[in-house]
Design a protein around this motif. Sequence first.
Motif, PDB file in Angstrom:
ATOM      1  N   ILE A 124      83.237 -24.616  11.115  1.00  0.00           N
ATOM      2  CA  ILE A 124      82.528 -25.732  11.625  1.00  0.00           C
ATOM      3  C   ILE A 124      83.340 -27.059  11.880  1.00  0.00           C
ATOM      4  O   ILE A 124      83.224 -27.654  12.711  1.00  0.00           O
ATOM      5  N   LYS A 125      84.076 -27.384  11.056  1.00  0.00           N
ATOM      6  CA  LYS A 125      85.031 -28.420  11.135  1.00  0.00           C
ATOM      7  C   LYS A 125      85.858 -28.627  12.315  1.00  0.00           C
ATOM      8  O   LYS A 125      86.309 -29.657  13.014  1.00  0.00           O
ATOM      9  N   TYR A 126      86.586 -27.334  12.851  1.00  0.00           N
ATOM     10  CA  TYR A 126      87.125 -27.427  14.162  1.00  0.00           C
ATOM     11  C   TYR A 126      86.209 -27.678  15.292  1.00  0.00           C
ATOM     12  O   TYR A 126      86.730 -28.361  16.298  1.00  0.00           O
ATOM     13  N   PHE A 127      84.836 -27.073  15.251  1.00  0.00           N
ATOM     14  CA  PHE A 127      84.218 -27.400  16.377  1.00  0.00           C
ATOM     15  C   PHE A 127      83.875 -28.704  16.321  1.00  0.00           C
ATOM     16  O   PHE A 127      83.955 -29.683  17.473  1.00  0.00           O
ATOM     17  N   LEU A 128      83.424 -29.190  15.483  1.00  0.00           N
ATOM     18  CA  LEU A 128      83.013 -30.841  15.367  1.00  0.00           C
ATOM     19  C   LEU A 128      84.144 -31.800  15.775  1.00  0.00           C
ATOM     20  O   LEU A 128      83.733 -32.900  16.181  1.00  0.00           O
ATOM     21  N   SER A 129      85.359 -31.366  15.330  1.00  0.00           N
ATOM     22  CA  SER A 129      86.519 -32.315  15.659  1.00  0.00           C
ATOM     23  C   SER A 129      87.020 -31.854  16.899  1.00  0.00           C
ATOM     24  O   SER A 129      88.167 -32.374  17.400  1.00  0.00           O
ATOM     25  N   ASP A 130      86.336 -31.147  17.722  1.00  0.00           N
ATOM     26  CA  ASP A 130      86.969 -30.641  18.875  1.00  0.00           C
ATOM     27  C   ASP A 130      88.455 -30.279  18.997  1.00  0.00           C
ATOM     28  O   ASP A 130      89.260 -30.649  19.509  1.00  0.00           O
ATOM     29  N   ASP A 534      71.524 -21.879  17.573  1.00  0.00           N
ATOM     30  CA  ASP A 534      72.130 -22.570  16.421  1.00  0.00           C
ATOM     31  C   ASP A 534      72.616 -23.872  16.975  1.00  0.00           C
ATOM     32  O   ASP A 534      73.555 -24.015  17.549  1.00  0.00           O
ATOM     33  N   THR A 535      71.684 -24.970  16.512  1.00  0.00           N
ATOM     34  CA  THR A 535      71.846 -26.252  17.350  1.00  0.00           C
ATOM     35  C   THR A 535      72.736 -27.091  16.448  1.00  0.00           C
ATOM     36  O   THR A 535      72.725 -27.039  15.216  1.00  0.00           O
ATOM     37  N   GLU A 536      73.488 -27.951  16.926  1.00  0.00           N
ATOM     38  CA  GLU A 536      74.342 -28.997  16.284  1.00  0.00           C
ATOM     39  C   GLU A 536      74.240 -30.118  16.887  1.00  0.00           C
ATOM     40  O   GLU A 536      75.189 -30.627  17.622  1.00  0.00           O
ATOM     41  N   ILE A 537      73.019 -30.824  17.304  1.00  0.00           N
ATOM     42  CA  ILE A 537      72.797 -31.997  18.029  1.00  0.00           C
ATOM     43  C   ILE A 537      73.279 -33.233  17.317  1.00  0.00           C
ATOM     44  O   ILE A 537      72.882 -33.793  16.532  1.00  0.00           O
ATOM     45  N   ASP A 538      74.663 -33.549  17.953  1.00  0.00           N
ATOM     46  CA  ASP A 538      75.421 -34.683  17.175  1.00  0.00           C
ATOM     47  C   ASP A 538      75.676 -34.399  15.796  1.00  0.00           C
ATOM     48  O   ASP A 538      75.999 -35.392  15.149  1.00  0.00           O
ATOM     49  N   GLY A 539      75.924 -33.337  15.353  1.00  0.00           N
ATOM     50  CA  GLY A 539      76.165 -32.921  14.172  1.00  0.00           C
ATOM     51  C   GLY A 539      75.291 -31.654  13.514  1.00  0.00           C
ATOM     52  O   GLY A 539      74.502 -31.374  14.274  1.00  0.00           O
ATOM     53  N   SER A 540      75.458 -31.411  12.325  1.00  0.00           N
ATOM     54  CA  SER A 540      74.952 -30.262  11.821  1.00  0.00           C
ATOM     55  C   SER A 540      73.475 -30.424  11.334  1.00  0.00           C
ATOM     56  O   SER A 540      72.689 -29.607  10.993  1.00  0.00           O
ATOM     57  N   CYS A 541      73.128 -31.659  10.808  1.00  0.00           N
ATOM     58  CA  CYS A 541      71.992 -32.104  10.115  1.00  0.00           C
ATOM     59  C   CYS A 541      70.804 -32.376  11.175  1.00  0.00           C
ATOM     60  O   CYS A 541      70.905 -33.558  11.708  1.00  0.00           O
ATOM     61  N   ASN A 542      70.189 -31.272  11.443  1.00  0.00           N
ATOM     62  CA  ASN A 542      69.041 -31.512  12.586  1.00  0.00           C
ATOM     63  C   ASN A 542      67.654 -31.352  12.015  1.00  0.00           C
ATOM     64  O   ASN A 542      67.629 -30.837  10.834  1.00  0.00           O
TER      65      ASN A 542
END
Length: 733
Positions: A124-130, A534-542
């Motif tokens: 996930i860290k690779y996704f969130l850091s693009d 599997d949502t990640e709306i502006d991050g994983s805490c949704n």
Amino acid sequence: MNSKQCRHFYNNLHFLISVIQVKLFVVSCLVVIIVGGDERNEDKMKITQCYCTGFVSDKCIPIDKSGIDETTVSGGSVLHPLDPLSSNEIKNSKRIILESEKGLQGGLIFNTITLIEPPKGDIIKYFLSDTTPPRNSFVRKSLSILWHAKTGDVYEARVNLDKDILESLVRMPEKFQIPLISPDDDDLVHNALIKDRTVQERCKDLGILDMSLIRTATWPIGYIEDRPEYKKLKRPYHVFMYVQNFNGDNAHAHPLPFIVIVDIVGPKIIAIENVPIHDEDYKMGENQGGNSVPKMPSNFDSSLRAPNFLRRTDKPILTYMPDGPSYTLRRNLVEWQNFKIRIGFTAREGVVLHNVMYNKRPLLYRASVSEMGVIYGDPRPPYHRKYGLDVGDAGIGWRANELKNPDDCLGETKFINVTVNNNAGDPVEIKNAICVTEEDAGILWKHVDSWTGKTASVRSHRLVIAFTATTGNYDLTYSWMFYQDASIQFNVKLMGIVSTNMMAVNGSRSKFGGVMLPQVMAQHHQHIVALRLDTEIDGSCNTVETVDVVPLDGSTSSKANPYGQGFTVRKNRLETQGKGGVNTSSETGRVWMVINEGSVHPHSGGPVGYKLIPSNSPKLMQKDDSPILRPIFSHARNNLWVTRYKDGQIFAGGFYKSELGLPDWMEAESNSTIVNTDIVLWHVFNAVHVARAEDFPLMSAEPRDVWLKPFNFFVENPSLDIPSTSTWKKREL
């Protein structure tokens, strides 16, 4: 501290207090903290991505980007960890299994060979850091579902492709012995049927002497509790029978009055069952009076129609982009109009979307068609068993079509080949299985200023990622569409031929279907689709809120509603997994909001979010205590389920048909919080098909849509920077 800063401070303080109230435990979710004040706009938003070390921790530990290659993309020779298995990886999976388990050779059927996706917590860290992970940072592994042709035993094999070893081979318990239809089962069943003496004699009694004209539709049997003699079968099918008048003729116009029960292990012909051809016959086709095969032709192939059948008044509409498409496609990575999407594919789900971002802000970690099925409404045995799962039984991936431009995808189209496996475990390439295209979608926005008379108007472009699967009589096109205003649409088109059954000569019109031709009926049925988001709306805490529009409680002339016209929005936050199952409400215009309370909107003061606009559906026609619903369609009793993310929970109905899937998961963790954590939304919707004469011999497309739209995610309409068509014309001049 000014008033805006104060409001922002207390918003963040309120969020922190609500988090601290949650009991201590360590989670793998990620939060996105928006840093800034009242002067923030979309360009100035600074985002810090970090791990939650615990809900009582006030520390934001930044993502460690060491070892992350900022420049590598999957367009080169380097595979992304989420890319589907290659042809060589499928070959190697087979080789490693057979070399390691020589005792199973000589009868092993490879049901599916698919990628074991890396754990989300690791990637996930690779996704969130693009960024794209280095190739050697994740081990490539495959999961093979196998069954033995002689015993019917089912095995799961896990192969480490990097180390070239078989990590495990597990014989599954008896209750799990119902995997997908294997790729070649249809042909195996058909060939066994036309060679069987009993089937040949039955056809002869109907005047059918040429068995090469017989056509079969193979369906797995689900409910067999009323036929205990079928329970001992390893992999039972019931096969619907049709015949052609001649080679190339539409066999669905000529259904036969019997079905055949087959066990694919062998394969063995087990029984022949009559089907009811009279409306009130509930005794397994006991009344066979008027039993004569319908002969009237009804062909959709224009070459089999009268001369000059095709209309001459239809003129072509061409799509032309003089500068080429606006998107780029590098291997499986698509970039278009601020969107970035990684395309995956499995034999079971078909297209899978990974790591969907807009302007470097995460939206979806994974999206797919988790399940799709159909239940027919005819209660007369054996039609009560007529239901199936397009995903869980058939696998829509390996039934993908080879698409063509312009028939399937019009415009600036690029195609992606996919690789699946056959019964022998060998790779099979489906060319042009996925199309990526850009198309006009009408007007995006328009306004005529009544004071100045100036007009502002922009046409909408959309990116379409689509594939079509043929599962027997039905053709299903699944499309993910992306718009310039950051909206996302899922569309499924139901097409093909309605499943037909025979009626007696001069028989009464059935109440369980529509008459297509003399003696030919198509039964009413209900399609059920389950999307996994599997949502990640502006991050994983949704968090998910149910949002209804309701009139004010006060009566007309009351203080709260003096003129009786008032209405407001009512929100209900879904707190625990056990309460995460809800239904649509067309009366209140119900939508579901996926929000990130760690990202505060600078103007509204509330959380940023996306709203899920559901496909409003009729209720399920089946009774709650129907044995048909449990276990295969247990997931269909709610239109929305919200669960905490858990690796391996991919299919709404469970990995095997004997599992319940969502109802079991909900019950097992009913008290687990689904607030400010990593969640998955499962939207289940349906389409009731009441058959009509116009559905034959081919039905026109029946579309159903689901939308994800930004809601206070941006500070203004993100598509305001789209140039108008007139601007492009001026540039050309």
